[in-house]
Scaffold this active site. Structure first.
Site, PDB file in Angstrom:
ATOM      1  CG  ASP A   1      13.216  11.164  42.818  1.00 23.94           C
ATOM      2  OD1 ASP A   1      14.445  11.044  42.679  1.00 23.94           O
ATOM      3  OD2 ASP A   1      12.385  10.760  41.989  1.00 23.94           O
TER       4      ASP A   1
ATOM      5  CG  ASP B   1      14.731   6.413  37.163  1.00 23.43           C
ATOM      6  OD1 ASP B   1      14.141   6.017  38.173  1.00 23.43           O
ATOM      7  OD2 ASP B   1      14.978   7.613  36.940  1.00 23.43           O
TER       8      ASP B   1
HETATM    9  C1  GLA Z   1      12.885   9.913  39.181  1.00 21.47           C
HETATM   10  C2  GLA Z   1      12.664   8.584  39.882  1.00 21.47           C
HETATM   11  C3  GLA Z   1      11.510   7.864  39.243  1.00 21.47           C
HETATM   12  C4  GLA Z   1      10.261   8.727  39.302  1.00 21.47           C
HETATM   13  C5  GLA Z   1      10.524  10.087  38.663  1.00 21.47           C
HETATM   14  C6  GLA Z   1       9.369  11.035  38.904  1.00 21.47           C
HETATM   15  O1  GLA Z   1      13.340   9.739  37.884  1.00 21.47           O
HETATM   16  O2  GLA Z   1      13.821   7.826  39.850  1.00 21.47           O
HETATM   17  O3  GLA Z   1      11.281   6.634  39.880  1.00 21.47           O
HETATM   18  O4  GLA Z   1       9.891   8.873  40.650  1.00 21.47           O
HETATM   19  O5  GLA Z   1      11.693  10.688  39.192  1.00 21.47           O
HETATM   20  O6  GLA Z   1       9.562  12.269  38.337  1.00 21.47           O
END
Ligand code: GLA
Length: 703
Positions: free
Chosen positions: A451, A521
């Site tokens: 990420d 997300d």
């Molecule tokens: C990002 C990702 C999510 C999750 C969060 C965790 O927003 O896109 O899917 O993994 O981080 O902090």
């Protein structure tokens, strides 16, 4: 033969199944773009391509040239593809042809500035089957002096001279990435680019240009992409004379690169393609190319995944994750991923990034008991990491406050309470590699979700000359690629997911190393239809992770049935993000059945041809279809957004079936010819709001 050099004419013809791309050398020795479009019937046609340019007062013909890379020089005033500054203040680049070579499907044309001793290599790779060209440029400083690079594109694409160009591109923001836009191009420059240090939520390095008349099933479309995960740029410039050129490569924003004697710099690989089959055919060509050429995992199916994020957020520990895993295994999950929250001090987003050891309170015995438990249940185990980052509240930052991008006297702006590690530094590069490598060596991890949850600010690299500090934009991304390359080489069994706060890192550059994307997300099943559609224009939905999550949805309180949520997510690589511990037996049983169904249809959905039958942007009903490559099976997902005025659903006409074959619809039992399904269509019984249906059609083999 996909690349031909016509000796007497000094002309190269690059050919794919349905496309010709022709380059020549003009009267001034420059590499001139001559043609891009459908294949021409005879060799004599090529000779007629070299154009005598019409006289235009004030525009010297030399300034009207459509050069392959458009180095800034003399009277060339169109947007340049290369711009350099030499030590004596000279700022132009005068290139002459210096030979070429052909190897397999690759053409390399050498150009040199003999006075300044700079070499420019133009590389072309023909992807015959997909009607695509890959292009990239290499710049070599063969002089004894430093050279400054101020602009570097990997390709300048010249489109045929037609006035009414229309640009299709993707835009959005966090939670709303990948939304499709189409606008007519007026004279002047339209720039799509990224300035935040990653591929971007706001725009994506892909474009298509048509002449205002292409649709899903017909019409000429020219399209392209930049295979790069950092500061990229796509610049469409329409001249007042009606030409359009599209430059693709590094963004010039805050760009600088110093080439010492003997050094070279390579542009991103840029992709360009052409079709007469409309946007649908364009996407299918890109999808095939990505599955077969860009991703190195071949036809390996993407497992059905469970991810803990929306169920637990930071509240993960050994016991609760094991409980989730027990239920996940029962409903048929194949890969169990523990998301954020597992490492030392990580009880929220304020601390812990950089300290990649299991939290001793949540995982007193390390991760091994959980991983063994997950493996014992017959699932693979995946782990979330965000290795390019650190929180001020971390042992890493306390020990190495100089490891983040910063300017010496300025405040270090935090975003999501974190700062970005300076990957241009070799010690930081090794730390990042080691952090993930150590986890993969110590634990039996099958999958990494990588990420990146903030943009870069204060991009300073203290200790380096001011001008060189601007190199961090490229160095960050190149180092990231190097780290992924090394990790994959050392741990070939491990799969990688590219995520950056949702879809901030979706592009063909990272696709060489990642096996799948988290595209947003936003897991709301209705919003997703728009994002999935936009994404599918440019990228294969095989790699598009889509989760079924709770209803009402956390972002907008929209309620949708489990069926609708599954139908939305099953149109990609299915995942589950539900809080399974709260689900009742009936809900779990329904999940199990949908997952089983998905697994049976997965080869068609992940490896088949995608047809966008009805766009969610166009009305109350949308539909997508997947057809197996051998045309034997088709899967159709239909979504009703809102029924109005008691109107029945419109007819939905299928595509991509064998006209003469007979297909049986599993759900209705109807048997009709492919031509009937395509011409007369089917009318689903959808009612109310957020209703959906899935139809599967199988060819009757002995009909
Ligand atoms: C990002 C990702 C999510 C999750 C969060 C965790 O927003 O896109 O899917 O993994 O981080 O902090």
């Amino acid at each position: 033969m996909s690349i031909r050099f016509i000796e007497g004419e000094q002309r190269w013809v690059l050919q794919t199944e349905d496309m010709d791309y022709v380059i020549g050398i003009d009267a001034w020795g420059r590499l001139e773009h001559e043609y891009w479009g459908p294949r021409l019937a005879s060799q004599a046609d090529y000779a007629a391509l070299a154009e005598v340019k019409p006289f235009r007062s004030f525009e010297d013909v030399r300034g009207m040239s459509r050069e392959e890379i458009m180095p800034w020089h003399r009277l060339l005033h169109a947007d340049p593809g290369l711009k350099l500054t030499f030590g004596d203040g000279t700022r132009d680049l005068v290139l002459a042809y210096d030979g070429h070579s052909v190897q397999g499907g690759e053409l390399r044309i050498e150009m040199v500035d003999r006075l300044k001793q700079v070499r420019v290599r133009l590389n072309y790779r023909v992807q015959e089957k997909y009607d695509l060209l890959e292009r990239w440029v290499e710049l070599v400083n063969e002089s004894e002096e430093e050279v400054r690079v101020e602009r570097m594109m990997g390709a300048i694409w010249h489109l045929p001279e037609r006035g009414n160009y229309r640009l299709t591109h993707l835009t959005g923001h966090w939670g709303a990435e990948m939304q499709l836009r189409q606008n007519g191009l007026s004279e002047g420059k339209t720039v799509l680019e990224e300035r935040r240090g990653l591929t971007g939520h706001q725009s994506n390095p892909w474009f298509a240009v048509d002449f205002g008349d292409a649709d899903e099933t017909s019409g000429e479309v020219y399209f392209g992409a930049v295979a790069y995960s950092g500061h990229w740029s796509i610049m469409a410039e329409k001249s007042p004379y009606g030409f359009l050129q599209v430059g693709a490569g590094y963004s010039s924003f805050d760009f600088a690169w110093t080439l010492a004697p003997g050094e070279s710099l390579v542009s991103p690989v840029c992709i360009g393609g052409y079709t007469r089959g409309g946007f649908g055919q364009m996407s299918r060509m890109l999808h095939d190319y990505q599955r077969e050429r860009v991703s190195d995992r071949g036809a390996e199916a993407l497992p059905v995944l469970y991810n803990s994020w929306e169920a637990a957020y930071f509240d993960v520990d050994e016991r609760s994750q094991m409980e989730l895993a027990d239920i996940a295994a029962k409903i048929g999950i194949e890969l169990f991923v523990m998301d954020d929250g597992w490492f030392a001090g990580r009880n929220g987003d304020k601390a812990g990034l950089g300290d990649w050891t299991p939290d001793p309170v949540k995982f007193p015995n390390g991760l091994a008991p959980l991983i063994d438990h997950v493996h014992g249940l017959g699932m693979r185990f995946g782990l979330w990491v965000e290795p390019e980052m650190t929180n001020a509240d971390s042992d890493l930052y306390r020990k190495h406050p100089d490891w983040v991008y910063h300017y010496p006297d300025r405040e270090r702006t935090e975003s999501r309470n974190q700062m970005v590690l300076n990957l241009a530094r070799s010690d930081v590069r090794e730390f990042v590699f080691d952090s993930v490598d150590r986890l993969l060596c110590e634990y039996d991890i099958d999958y990494i979700k990588w990420d990146m949850n903030r943009y870069i600010s204060e991009p300073g690299w203290p200790g380096q000359p001011a001008e060189r500090q601007k190199e961090i934009w490229l160095r960050h991304v190149n180092t990231l690629y190097e780290i992924w390359r090394r990790l994959r080489a050392k741990h070939p069994r491990v799969s990688f997911e590219s995520c950056a706060g949702g879809g901030g890192r979706v592009d063909l550059g990272i696709m060489r190393y990642s096996d799948q994307f988290w595209i947003t997300d936003n897991t709301d099943p209705y919003d997703r239809l728009f994002q999935q559609e936009g994404y599918s224009y440019a990228y294969t939905t095989k790699q598009m992770r889509a989760w079924v999550t709770e209803s009402p949805h956390g972002l907008n309180r929209r309620s949708a049935s489990l069926k609708y949520r599954f139908h939305s997510a099953m149109a990609g690589a299915l995942g589950i993000g539900l809080n399974l511990r709260h689900a009742g037996d009936e809900e779990l049983e329904e999940c199990r059945q949908w997952i089983e169904r998905y697994k049976a249809l997965r080869p068609v959905i992940q490896e088949g041809d995608l047809y966008r039958l009805l766009s969610p942007r166009a009305g109350d009903v949308s539909a997508v279809q997947y057809t197996a490559k051998d045309r034997g099976v088709a899967v159709v997902f239909l979504y009703l957004h809102a029924q109005r005025f008691s109107r029945p659903c419109p007819l939905v006409r299928l595509q991509g079936l064998e006209p003469a074959a007979r297909y049986r619809c599993e759900q209705t039992g109807a048997v009709r010819s492919g031509s009937a399904w395509m011409a007369a269509g089917l009318r689903p019984e959808l009612r109310g709001d957020y209703d959906s249906a899935m139809f599967t059609l199988a060819r009757e083999e002995n009909a």
